[in-house]
Scaffold this motif. Structure first.
Motif, PDB file in Angstrom:
ATOM      1  N   SER A 212     -11.391   5.167 -21.348  1.00 31.27           N
ATOM      2  CA  SER A 212     -10.570   4.141 -21.133  1.00 31.27           C
ATOM      3  C   SER A 212      -8.493   4.577 -20.154  1.00 31.27           C
ATOM      4  CB  SER A 212      -9.771   3.058 -22.129  1.00 31.27           C
ATOM      5  OG  SER A 212      -8.258   3.931 -23.328  1.00 31.27           O
ATOM      6  N   LEU A 213      -8.429   6.127 -20.777  1.00 30.06           N
ATOM      7  CA  LEU A 213      -6.897   6.471 -19.957  1.00 30.06           C
ATOM      8  C   LEU A 213      -7.811   7.766 -18.260  1.00 30.06           C
ATOM      9  CD1 LEU A 213      -4.547   7.681 -19.490  1.00 30.06           C
ATOM     10  CD2 LEU A 213      -5.239  10.059 -21.285  1.00 30.06           C
ATOM     11  N   LEU A 214      -9.112   7.690 -18.148  1.00 27.23           N
ATOM     12  CA  LEU A 214      -9.564   8.339 -17.054  1.00 27.23           C
ATOM     13  C   LEU A 214      -9.536   6.932 -16.373  1.00 27.23           C
ATOM     14  CD1 LEU A 214     -11.909  10.710 -18.260  1.00 27.23           C
ATOM     15  CD2 LEU A 214     -10.202  11.185 -17.388  1.00 27.23           C
ATOM     16  N   SER A 215      -9.606   5.623 -16.754  1.00 30.07           N
ATOM     17  CA  SER A 215     -10.105   4.994 -16.147  1.00 30.07           C
ATOM     18  C   SER A 215      -8.914   4.255 -15.147  1.00 30.07           C
ATOM     19  CB  SER A 215     -11.145   3.498 -17.077  1.00 30.07           C
ATOM     20  OG  SER A 215     -11.866   3.669 -17.477  1.00 30.07           O
ATOM     21  N   PHE A 216      -8.230   4.394 -16.368  1.00 30.36           N
ATOM     22  CA  PHE A 216      -6.721   3.930 -15.413  1.00 30.36           C
ATOM     23  C   PHE A 216      -6.541   4.739 -14.750  1.00 30.36           C
ATOM     24  CE2 PHE A 216      -2.155   4.733 -15.557  1.00 30.36           C
ATOM     25  CZ  PHE A 216      -2.256   3.580 -15.224  1.00 30.36           C
ATOM     26  N   LEU A 217      -6.776   6.022 -14.717  1.00 28.85           N
ATOM     27  CA  LEU A 217      -6.108   7.186 -13.848  1.00 28.85           C
ATOM     28  C   LEU A 217      -6.944   7.165 -12.819  1.00 28.85           C
ATOM     29  CD1 LEU A 217      -5.933  10.658 -16.573  1.00 28.85           C
ATOM     30  CD2 LEU A 217      -4.396   8.837 -15.018  1.00 28.85           C
ATOM     31  N   LEU A 218      -8.387   6.963 -12.579  1.00 27.00           N
ATOM     32  CA  LEU A 218      -8.890   6.916 -11.496  1.00 27.00           C
ATOM     33  C   LEU A 218     -10.086   5.661 -11.021  1.00 27.00           C
ATOM     34  CD1 LEU A 218     -12.122   9.928 -13.258  1.00 27.00           C
ATOM     35  CD2 LEU A 218      -9.840   9.857 -12.284  1.00 27.00           C
ATOM     36  N   MET A 219      -9.641   4.918 -11.157  1.00 28.13           N
ATOM     37  CA  MET A 219      -9.568   3.494 -10.981  1.00 28.13           C
ATOM     38  C   MET A 219      -8.608   2.601 -10.621  1.00 28.13           C
ATOM     39  SD  MET A 219     -13.227   2.790 -13.441  1.00 28.13           S
ATOM     40  CE  MET A 219     -13.213   1.109 -12.465  1.00 28.13           C
ATOM     41  N   ASP A 220      -8.048   2.369 -11.862  1.00 27.11           N
ATOM     42  CA  ASP A 220      -6.526   1.162 -11.530  1.00 27.11           C
ATOM     43  C   ASP A 220      -5.622   1.676 -10.897  1.00 27.11           C
ATOM     44  OD1 ASP A 220      -8.099  -0.015 -13.902  1.00 27.11           O
ATOM     45  OD2 ASP A 220      -6.370   0.649 -15.236  1.00 27.11           O
ATOM     46  N   ILE A 221      -5.452   3.068 -11.245  1.00 32.84           N
ATOM     47  CA  ILE A 221      -4.293   3.815 -10.188  1.00 32.84           C
ATOM     48  C   ILE A 221      -4.636   2.888  -8.262  1.00 32.84           C
ATOM     49  CG2 ILE A 221      -3.176   5.479  -8.814  1.00 32.84           C
ATOM     50  CD1 ILE A 221      -2.516   6.325 -11.469  1.00 32.84           C
ATOM     51  N   PRO A 222      -6.465   3.763  -8.210  1.00 29.94           N
ATOM     52  CA  PRO A 222      -6.434   3.345  -6.902  1.00 29.94           C
ATOM     53  C   PRO A 222      -6.339   2.266  -6.259  1.00 29.94           C
ATOM     54  CG  PRO A 222      -7.626   5.710  -7.833  1.00 29.94           C
ATOM     55  CD  PRO A 222      -6.679   4.183  -8.384  1.00 29.94           C
ATOM     56  N   ARG A 223      -6.759   1.140  -7.427  1.00 28.11           N
ATOM     57  CA  ARG A 223      -7.049  -0.449  -7.355  1.00 28.11           C
ATOM     58  C   ARG A 223      -5.303  -1.108  -7.336  1.00 28.11           C
ATOM     59  NH1 ARG A 223      -7.781  -1.719 -11.756  1.00 28.11           N
ATOM     60  NH2 ARG A 223      -7.961  -4.074 -10.993  1.00 28.11           N
ATOM     61  N   PHE A 224      -4.566  -0.439  -7.542  1.00 31.90           N
ATOM     62  CA  PHE A 224      -3.295  -0.810  -7.551  1.00 31.90           C
ATOM     63  C   PHE A 224      -2.842  -0.546  -5.879  1.00 31.90           C
ATOM     64  CE2 PHE A 224       1.624   0.202  -7.935  1.00 31.90           C
ATOM     65  CZ  PHE A 224       1.838  -1.261  -8.202  1.00 31.90           C
ATOM     66  N   LEU A 225      -2.963   0.375  -5.272  1.00 30.15           N
ATOM     67  CA  LEU A 225      -2.755   0.597  -3.781  1.00 30.15           C
ATOM     68  C   LEU A 225      -3.630   0.431  -3.232  1.00 30.15           C
ATOM     69  CD1 LEU A 225      -2.101   5.429  -4.777  1.00 30.15           C
ATOM     70  CD2 LEU A 225      -0.537   3.607  -4.426  1.00 30.15           C
ATOM     71  N   PHE A 226      -4.491   0.016  -3.345  1.00 27.62           N
ATOM     72  CA  PHE A 226      -5.315  -1.293  -2.536  1.00 27.62           C
ATOM     73  C   PHE A 226      -4.509  -2.582  -2.735  1.00 27.62           C
ATOM     74  CE2 PHE A 226      -9.002  -4.345  -1.358  1.00 27.62           C
ATOM     75  CZ  PHE A 226      -9.211  -3.500  -0.724  1.00 27.62           C
ATOM     76  N   ALA A 227      -4.204  -2.880  -3.566  1.00 23.76           N
ATOM     77  CA  ALA A 227      -3.292  -4.389  -3.999  1.00 23.76           C
ATOM     78  C   ALA A 227      -2.226  -4.333  -3.030  1.00 23.76           C
ATOM     79  CB  ALA A 227      -4.041  -4.746  -4.938  1.00 23.76           C
ATOM     80  N   MET A 228      -1.768  -3.252  -2.971  1.00 23.96           N
ATOM     81  CA  MET A 228      -0.415  -3.001  -2.769  1.00 23.96           C
ATOM     82  C   MET A 228      -0.547  -3.198  -0.702  1.00 23.96           C
ATOM     83  SD  MET A 228       2.806  -1.134  -4.732  1.00 23.96           S
ATOM     84  CE  MET A 228       1.865   0.422  -4.530  1.00 23.96           C
ATOM     85  N   LEU A 229      -1.525  -2.396  -0.193  1.00 23.43           N
ATOM     86  CA  LEU A 229      -1.633  -2.129   0.704  1.00 23.43           C
ATOM     87  C   LEU A 229      -2.287  -3.789   1.272  1.00 23.43           C
ATOM     88  CD1 LEU A 229      -3.503   1.139   1.187  1.00 23.43           C
ATOM     89  CD2 LEU A 229      -1.335   0.569   1.699  1.00 23.43           C
ATOM     90  N   LYS A 230      -2.851  -4.535   0.719  1.00 19.12           N
ATOM     91  CA  LYS A 230      -3.480  -5.906   1.241  1.00 19.12           C
ATOM     92  C   LYS A 230      -2.481  -6.696   1.435  1.00 19.12           C
ATOM     93  CE  LYS A 230      -6.813  -7.593  -0.929  1.00 19.12           C
ATOM     94  NZ  LYS A 230      -7.911  -8.633  -1.590  1.00 19.12           N
TER      95      LYS A 230
END
Length: 384
Positions: free
Chosen positions: A67-85
Motif C-alpha cells: 500500500s505504501l508503494l501504491s501511494f508513492l507510485l500511483m497516488d502521487i502521480p494521480r494527485f498531480l494529474f488532478a491538480m493539472l486538470k
C-alpha cells in the motif's frame, strides 16, 4: 457570497464554479473520515447548486509495503494529474499517523503548485500523537496547520486544541459531520410507540465503532456487569470491527458473556434498526473528535451516553438528549444506563430532543452551507 448565518447565495449564471478537491482515505479503507467523504460525495448536487464542484481523491493507506508503494507510485502521480486538470482549492482531511504523513506530502506538492489548501482535523487523539512524535513531525504539523489557507475542526473541542497548541487562529472554522441516511429516517423513527420493541425483549445497550480500548469498551463491559448485579438484565450489542476474541475474553472475566453480542459491521437499514430498537446508545470513548455513530443514533431518536470529551460536548445536551459521564468512570456509566433503561418515558423524551438537536445543527443543508461559506471565503481571499 455567504452571510453570518452560513446561508449561501447562488452564483450568477455566467460565474465559473469553485472547484474543490477533497483528499482522504479510500481504496477499501473504513473509518470516520471515509464516512465523511462518502457523505460529502453524495451531496455533490447540493454543492453544485451553490457553485461548488466537489471531487473526491482517495489515497491508499500505509498498512503494508504494497500500500505504501501504491501511494508513492500511483497516488502521487494521480494527485498531480488532478491538480493539472484544474483545481482551485484542495481540502485535506487529516487524522493521525499515516493519514497525517500522506496528506502532508500531498500538501507540500499542492503548495509548490500554488494551490490554496484547507487543513481539516478529524482526530480526537491528535495531541497525543503529536506529543509522542519527534521534532520533525511536530515541525511538519506547524507547517501544515499554519501554512494552510484555512483550518477546519470537526468540533469545538478540537478547535480549542488547535488554537492552544498549533496556533491556528486565522481562518478557523468549526464544521461538524452529518448522517444523511439517518436524517432521512428521522421523521419515521421517533420512538413514541410502546410496541416499537417486543414486550418480552430484553433491553439492550447499543455501541457502534471500532473495538478498541480507546472507545471505552472495558468500562462499558464493567458497567453492564454492574447493572446486571443490581437485578436489571440488559444486553450489550456491539456493532463494528476489531479484536472480538479479546473482548469476548473480557466479557467472560466480568461475568457477562451471555449478555454480550457482536453483530458485525452494520450498514443501511440494518444499522438504523440497530439504533431504533436500542434502549440507549453508549459511546464511552477516551477521545472522540466528533462521533458520527452518536449523531446517527440521535437522528433515529435514541438517547445517548457519551463522555465529557471532544465532539460529545457539542452533540449531547446534558440531561436533555442524554448524559455525559467521566472518562473511564464505569460506575457513573452504569448509573446512567440504569436510569434510562428503568425510565422508558424519560428515554423516549430524550430521544425526541436528540432528533430535534441533530436536525437543527447537523442536517445536510446546515453542514453544506457551512462548507460553502468556508470555500467562498478561502476562494475569494487573496494569497499572501
Amino acid at each position: 457570497m455567504s452571510d453570518r448565518r452560513g446561508n449561501h447565495a447562488h452564483l450568477p449564471h455566467d460565474a465559473a464554479p469553485l472547484r474543490v478537491l477533497h483528499v482522504g482515505p479510500g481504496q477499501g479503507q473504513r473509518g470516520g473520515i471515509a464516512s465523511v467523504l462518502a457523505e460529502l460525495g453524495a451531496q455533490r448536487g447540493r454543492f453544485r447548486h451553490a457553485g461548488i464542484v466537489v471531487t473526491i481523491f482517495e489515497t491508499h493507506g500505509f498498512e503494508n509495503i504494497r500500500s505504501l508503494l501504491s501511494f508513492l507510485l500511483m497516488d502521487i502521480p494521480r494527485f498531480l494529474f488532478a491538480m493539472l486538470k484544474g483545481v482551485d482549492l484542495i481540502h485535506f482531511h487529516v487524522s493521525v499517523r499515516g493519514s497525517f504523513y500522506r496528506k502532508f506530502m500531498l500538501y507540500l506538492l499542492a503548495r509548490l503548485c500554488g494551490k490554496k489548501t484547507i487543513f481539516h482535523l478529524h482526530a480526537g487523539n491528535f495531541q497525543y500523537f503529536l506529543t509522542r512524535s519527534g521534532w520533525a513531525t511536530r515541525k511538519a504539523v506547524l507547517c501544515f496547520v499554519r501554512g494552510a489557507d484555512a483550518v477546519v475542526a470537526v468540533s469545538s473541542a478540537i478547535a480549542t486544541e488547535l488554537k492552544r497548541h498549533q496556533g491556528a487562529a486565522r481562518n478557523l472554522y468549526v464544521i461538524g459531520n452529518t448522517a444523511y441516511g439517518a436524517q432521512l429516517a428521522a421523521g419515521a423513527a421517533l420512538r413514541d410507540s410502546h410496541d416499537a420493541k417486543g414486550a418480552d425483549m430484553t433491553p439492550y445497550v447499543a455501541f457502534a465503532g471500532r473495538f478498541t480500548e480507546g472507545k471505552g469498551l472495558d468500562e462499558l463491559l464493567r458497567a453492564v456487569a454492574s447493572v446486571n448485579r443490581r437485578g436489571l438484565q440488559v444486553q450489550l450489542r456491539l456493532a463494528g470491527t476489531g479484536d472480538t476474541n479479546r473482548w469476548t475474553r473480557a466479557a467472560i472475566d466480568y461475568g457477562v458473556c451471555d449478555q454480550v453480542h457482536f453483530v458485525g459491521w452494520l450498514q443501511g437499514d440494518a444499522k438504523l434498526a440497530f439504533y431504533r430498537d436500542a434502549a440507549v446508545f453508549c459511546m464511552p470513548s477516551h477521545f472522540e473528535a466528533f462521533g458520527i455513530s452518536t449523531l446517527e443514533a440521535m437522528f433515529i431518536g435514541c438517547p445517548v451516553i457519551g463522555t465529557r470529551v471532544g465532539g460529545f460536548l457539542d452533540l449531547v445536551e446534558e440531561g436533555v438528549t442524554g448524559y455525559l459521564v467521566g472518562c473511564g468512570d464505569a460506575d457513573e456509566l452504569a448509573e446512567r444506563i440504569l436510569q434510562l433503561v428503568e425510565s422508558p418515558d424519560l428515554a423516549r423524551a430524550m430521544g425526541r430532543q436528540a432528533v430535534s438537536r441533530a436536525s437543527s445543527r447537523y442536517s445536510v443543508d446546515a453542514i453544506v452551507s457551512q462548507y460553502v461559506r468556508c470555500y467562498r471565503n478561502v476562494g475569494e481571499s487573496k494569497g499572501e
